[in-house]
Motif scaffolding. Structure first.
Motif, mmCIF file in Angstrom:
data_model
loop_
_atom_site.group_PDB
_atom_site.id
_atom_site.type_symbol
_atom_site.label_atom_id
_atom_site.label_comp_id
_atom_site.label_asym_id
_atom_site.label_seq_id
_atom_site.Cartn_x
_atom_site.Cartn_y
_atom_site.Cartn_z
ATOM 1 N N VAL A 34 0.842 -1.188 0.000
ATOM 2 C CA VAL A 34 0.000 0.000 0.000
ATOM 3 C C VAL A 34 0.883 1.247 0.000
ATOM 4 C CG1 VAL A 34 -1.776 1.273 1.273
ATOM 5 C CG2 VAL A 34 -1.903 -1.214 1.106
ATOM 6 N N LEU A 35 0.499 2.210 -0.822
ATOM 7 C CA LEU A 35 1.251 3.435 -1.044
ATOM 8 C C LEU A 35 1.562 4.155 0.263
ATOM 9 C CD1 LEU A 35 2.290 5.178 -3.435
ATOM 10 C CD2 LEU A 35 0.095 6.371 -3.356
ATOM 11 N N THR A 36 2.789 4.639 0.356
ATOM 12 C CA THR A 36 3.235 5.441 1.493
ATOM 13 C C THR A 36 3.705 6.799 0.954
ATOM 14 O OG1 THR A 36 5.497 4.577 1.334
ATOM 15 C CG2 THR A 36 3.984 3.419 2.821
ATOM 16 N N GLY A 37 4.294 7.612 1.814
ATOM 17 C CA GLY A 37 4.868 8.879 1.377
ATOM 18 C C GLY A 37 3.843 9.992 1.284
ATOM 19 N N PRO A 38 4.129 10.976 0.425
ATOM 20 C CA PRO A 38 3.276 12.163 0.341
ATOM 21 C C PRO A 38 1.815 11.867 -0.022
ATOM 22 C CG PRO A 38 5.305 12.488 -0.909
ATOM 23 C CD PRO A 38 5.285 11.069 -0.462
ATOM 24 N N LEU A 39 1.567 10.764 -0.723
ATOM 25 C CA LEU A 39 0.195 10.434 -1.123
ATOM 26 C C LEU A 39 -0.507 9.482 -0.153
ATOM 27 C CD1 LEU A 39 0.640 10.065 -4.986
ATOM 28 C CD2 LEU A 39 -0.414 11.951 -3.729
ATOM 29 N N ALA A 40 0.113 9.168 0.972
ATOM 30 C CA ALA A 40 -0.458 8.195 1.914
ATOM 31 C C ALA A 40 -1.856 8.597 2.392
ATOM 32 C CB ALA A 40 0.474 7.993 3.111
ATOM 33 N N GLU A 41 -2.094 9.881 2.565
ATOM 34 C CA GLU A 41 -3.409 10.320 3.041
ATOM 35 C C GLU A 41 -4.463 10.303 1.945
ATOM 36 O OE1 GLU A 41 -4.303 10.536 6.239
ATOM 37 O OE2 GLU A 41 -2.272 9.756 6.415
ATOM 38 N N GLU A 128 10.204 1.987 -5.112
ATOM 39 C CA GLU A 128 10.176 0.610 -4.613
ATOM 40 C C GLU A 128 9.336 -0.307 -5.497
ATOM 41 O OE1 GLU A 128 9.187 3.288 -2.558
ATOM 42 O OE2 GLU A 128 11.257 3.510 -1.893
ATOM 43 N N GLY A 129 8.674 0.235 -6.508
ATOM 44 C CA GLY A 129 7.817 -0.557 -7.381
ATOM 45 C C GLY A 129 6.393 -0.033 -7.353
ATOM 46 N N TRP A 130 5.481 -0.771 -7.945
ATOM 47 C CA TRP A 130 4.074 -0.379 -8.010
ATOM 48 C C TRP A 130 3.414 -0.597 -6.663
ATOM 49 C CZ3 TRP A 130 2.259 2.292 -11.998
ATOM 50 C CH2 TRP A 130 2.964 2.241 -13.197
ATOM 51 N N ARG A 131 2.687 0.438 -6.190
ATOM 52 C CA ARG A 131 2.027 0.371 -4.889
ATOM 53 C C ARG A 131 0.542 0.689 -5.049
ATOM 54 N NH1 ARG A 131 5.889 -2.186 -4.165
ATOM 55 N NH2 ARG A 131 7.571 -1.788 -2.706
ATOM 56 N N LEU A 132 -0.278 -0.017 -4.271
ATOM 57 C CA LEU A 132 -1.727 0.162 -4.322
ATOM 58 C C LEU A 132 -2.108 1.527 -3.773
ATOM 59 C CD1 LEU A 132 -4.445 -1.274 -4.974
ATOM 60 C CD2 LEU A 132 -4.500 -1.933 -2.562
#
Length: 164
Positions: A34-41, A128-132
């Motif tokens: 699952v996506l982390t970082g600036p788009l996590a919210e 890190e690759g494709w994240r949901l």
């Protein structure tokens, strides 16, 4: 393999890894997908019958609850379509789901129930690759999309049945 085909294959692998993690009740593996970082919210999920959940923390909490309360789940994915545009990928598929309830007696598996859900999964490319990024699942009603012999859509006799 062309670069576009290679990208689509990578997205399809990430999509399958998502379903594999849920099947195994592997919250750690799901955390990695699952996506982390600036788009996590901006991460969101719509489970069938649930309201939209927004933010990585709420999404992960929902999966923890599902995993804790599901004794058995298996996904057979069909109609998988992948589209990649830049750093975003869209996957649509049908989740043919088999779930099991709690065992009635020690050592016995509970009853199995099948259902259909159409899903849209959106992935973002990261270092890190494709994240949901987004998962949206909608139940398929029994008989939906099937024509009956009178030229109707088959919904008249099926109203309210078969929601997954």
């Amino acid at each position: 393999m062309t670069p576009r085909t290679a990208e689509a294959a990578q997205v399809e692998q990430a999509n399958q890894a998502f379903y594999d993690a849920v099947e195994r009740s592997d919250l750690d593996a799901l955390e990695e997908l699952v996506l982390t970082g600036p788009l996590a919210e901006t991460v969101s999920v719509v489970h069938p019958g649930w309201p939209v959940l927004r933010g990585r923390r709420e999404v992960m909490r929902s999966y923890a609850l599902i995993m804790a309360n599901t004794d058995y789940i298996q996904f057979f994915l069909t109609d998988v379509e992948v589209a990649v545009e830049g750093d975003t990928a869209l996957v649509t598929c049908t989740e043919n789901i088999l779930t099991g309830g709690p065992a009635e007696e020690e050592g016995e598996m509970g009853s199995l129930v099948g259902g259909l859900v159409v899903a849209t999964n959106v992935f973002r490319r990261t270092p890190e690759g494709w994240r949901l990024w987004v998962h949206h699942g909608s139940p398929v009603m029994a008989g939906a999309g099937e024509d009956d012999e009178n030229g109707g859509n088959g919904d008249e006799d099926d109203a309210g049945e078969g929601a997954a």
